[in-house]
Design a protein around this motif. Structure first.
Motif, mmCIF file in Angstrom:
data_model
loop_
_atom_site.group_PDB
_atom_site.id
_atom_site.type_symbol
_atom_site.label_atom_id
_atom_site.label_comp_id
_atom_site.label_asym_id
_atom_site.label_seq_id
_atom_site.Cartn_x
_atom_site.Cartn_y
_atom_site.Cartn_z
ATOM 1 N N LEU A 81 0.704 -1.628 0.164
ATOM 2 C CA LEU A 81 -0.060 -0.061 -0.128
ATOM 3 C C LEU A 81 0.757 1.396 -0.365
ATOM 4 O O LEU A 81 2.440 1.114 1.126
ATOM 5 C CB LEU A 81 -1.011 0.416 1.030
ATOM 6 C CG LEU A 81 -1.572 -0.990 1.692
ATOM 7 C CD1 LEU A 81 -2.824 -1.032 2.782
ATOM 8 C CD2 LEU A 81 -2.757 -1.448 -0.201
ATOM 9 N N PRO A 82 0.664 2.474 -0.575
ATOM 10 C CA PRO A 82 0.936 3.360 -0.422
ATOM 11 C C PRO A 82 0.812 4.525 0.709
ATOM 12 O O PRO A 82 0.000 4.432 1.662
ATOM 13 C CB PRO A 82 0.326 4.755 -1.881
ATOM 14 C CG PRO A 82 -0.699 4.293 -1.906
ATOM 15 C CD PRO A 82 -0.722 2.334 -1.026
ATOM 16 N N PRO A 83 2.297 4.813 1.011
ATOM 17 C CA PRO A 83 2.438 5.494 2.217
ATOM 18 C C PRO A 83 1.049 6.806 2.494
ATOM 19 O O PRO A 83 0.650 6.878 1.573
ATOM 20 C CB PRO A 83 3.545 5.827 2.353
ATOM 21 C CG PRO A 83 4.057 6.232 1.029
ATOM 22 C CD PRO A 83 3.649 5.208 0.149
ATOM 23 N N PRO A 84 0.797 6.946 3.821
ATOM 24 C CA PRO A 84 -0.235 7.717 3.870
ATOM 25 C C PRO A 84 0.246 8.944 3.268
ATOM 26 O O PRO A 84 1.195 9.531 4.142
ATOM 27 C CB PRO A 84 -0.358 8.110 5.398
ATOM 28 C CG PRO A 84 0.653 6.750 6.129
ATOM 29 C CD PRO A 84 1.016 6.457 4.905
ATOM 30 N N PRO A 85 -0.724 10.073 3.227
ATOM 31 C CA PRO A 85 0.449 11.714 2.791
ATOM 32 C C PRO A 85 0.781 12.407 4.179
ATOM 33 O O PRO A 85 -0.207 12.270 5.652
ATOM 34 C CB PRO A 85 -1.546 12.255 2.268
ATOM 35 C CG PRO A 85 -2.580 11.048 3.142
ATOM 36 C CD PRO A 85 -2.146 10.009 3.146
#
Length: 244
Positions: A81-85
């Protein structure tokens, strides 16, 4: 054996009228044909072709000819999953200088209460001078309806009071349908400041339902509703700047 005897006799008779070499060749030919006849009579039922067909059947069939189910092992799937903003880094002072409305509206969801309050105050100032885009307006309504800090909610209500948009009036009137403990008094006050004749009628019906509720909270809400209705009627049921 009787057939073989007659065959040999025929060869002897035939040989009497042919040269020795021809007799020898003819004898060998007749012998080969006879051997082929014997082999054909004693050959097995299955031929080479049938053996080939049988051996070519797939090996994943059961005795009834049905396809056997085989389990296929699936390789594990790794999903990253992409890292949180990242959280916004603007300070309240920097937010107060921003002019990008969309950027300011995104700050309304920041974890920092100081950043959210600064963003609401900045939108309040901008809303008095220009029309807010729908996306920013919706974020402002979301703050009014769900922010955890009461002072931020109240500032959002004041900012909404600067905007002539049907969604604003719907949000202010929806406040009257909440449970008593969730009704926002500041929203009732703003409704009296910006509402028109229709809002005064709704406030009148709302106040009538609270008339017999003697709890302190209900009486405080009732007083705010009556004051808001009187404020609207004092200007003839007209909104000061919006066509509700």
């Amino acid at each position: 054996m009787k057939g073989y005897y007659f065959l040999l006799c025929g060869l002897c008779l035939f040989g009497c009228s042919q040269p020795d070499q021809q007799k020898q060749l003819e004898s060998e030919r007749v012998t080969r044909e006879y051997q082929k006849q014997l082999e054909a009579e004693n050959s097995p039922i299955l031929s080479e072709d049938s053996d080939t067909i049988e051996n070519s059947q797939p090996n994943n069939l059961d005795k009834n000819g049905d396809v056997l189910e085989t389990e296929t092992e699936l390789a594990p799937i790794n999903i990253s999953l992409p890292p949180p903003p990242a959280e916004p880094s603007e300070t309240p002072t920097q937010i107060a200088q921003l002019t990008d409305v969309e950027r300011i509206a995104k700050l309304l969801t920041a974890k920092s209460a100081e950043q959210r309050l600064a963003a609401v105050n900045r939108l309040y100032n901008l809303a008095a001078k220009q029309t807010l885009p729908d996306s920013a307006l919706q974020r402002l309504i979301n703050v009014f309806e769900s922010d955890s800090e009461l002072d931020i909610k109240n500032r959002a209500i004041l900012a909404l009071g600067q905007v002539c948009h049907p969604a604003v009036m719907m949000s202010l009137l929806s406040n009257l349908k909440r449970p008593l403990n969730d009704i926002n008094l500041e929203a009732i006050k703003v409704l009296g400041e910006v509402g028109g004749y229709r809002a005064s009628q709704i406030l009148n019906d709302f106040a009538a339902k609270l008339a017999e509720n003697n709890s302190n909270n209900a009486q405080a809400i009732l007083s705010a509703a009556v004051a808001a209705r009187q404020q609207i009627l004092a200007r003839g049921g007209m909104s000061p700047k919006c066509q509700w």
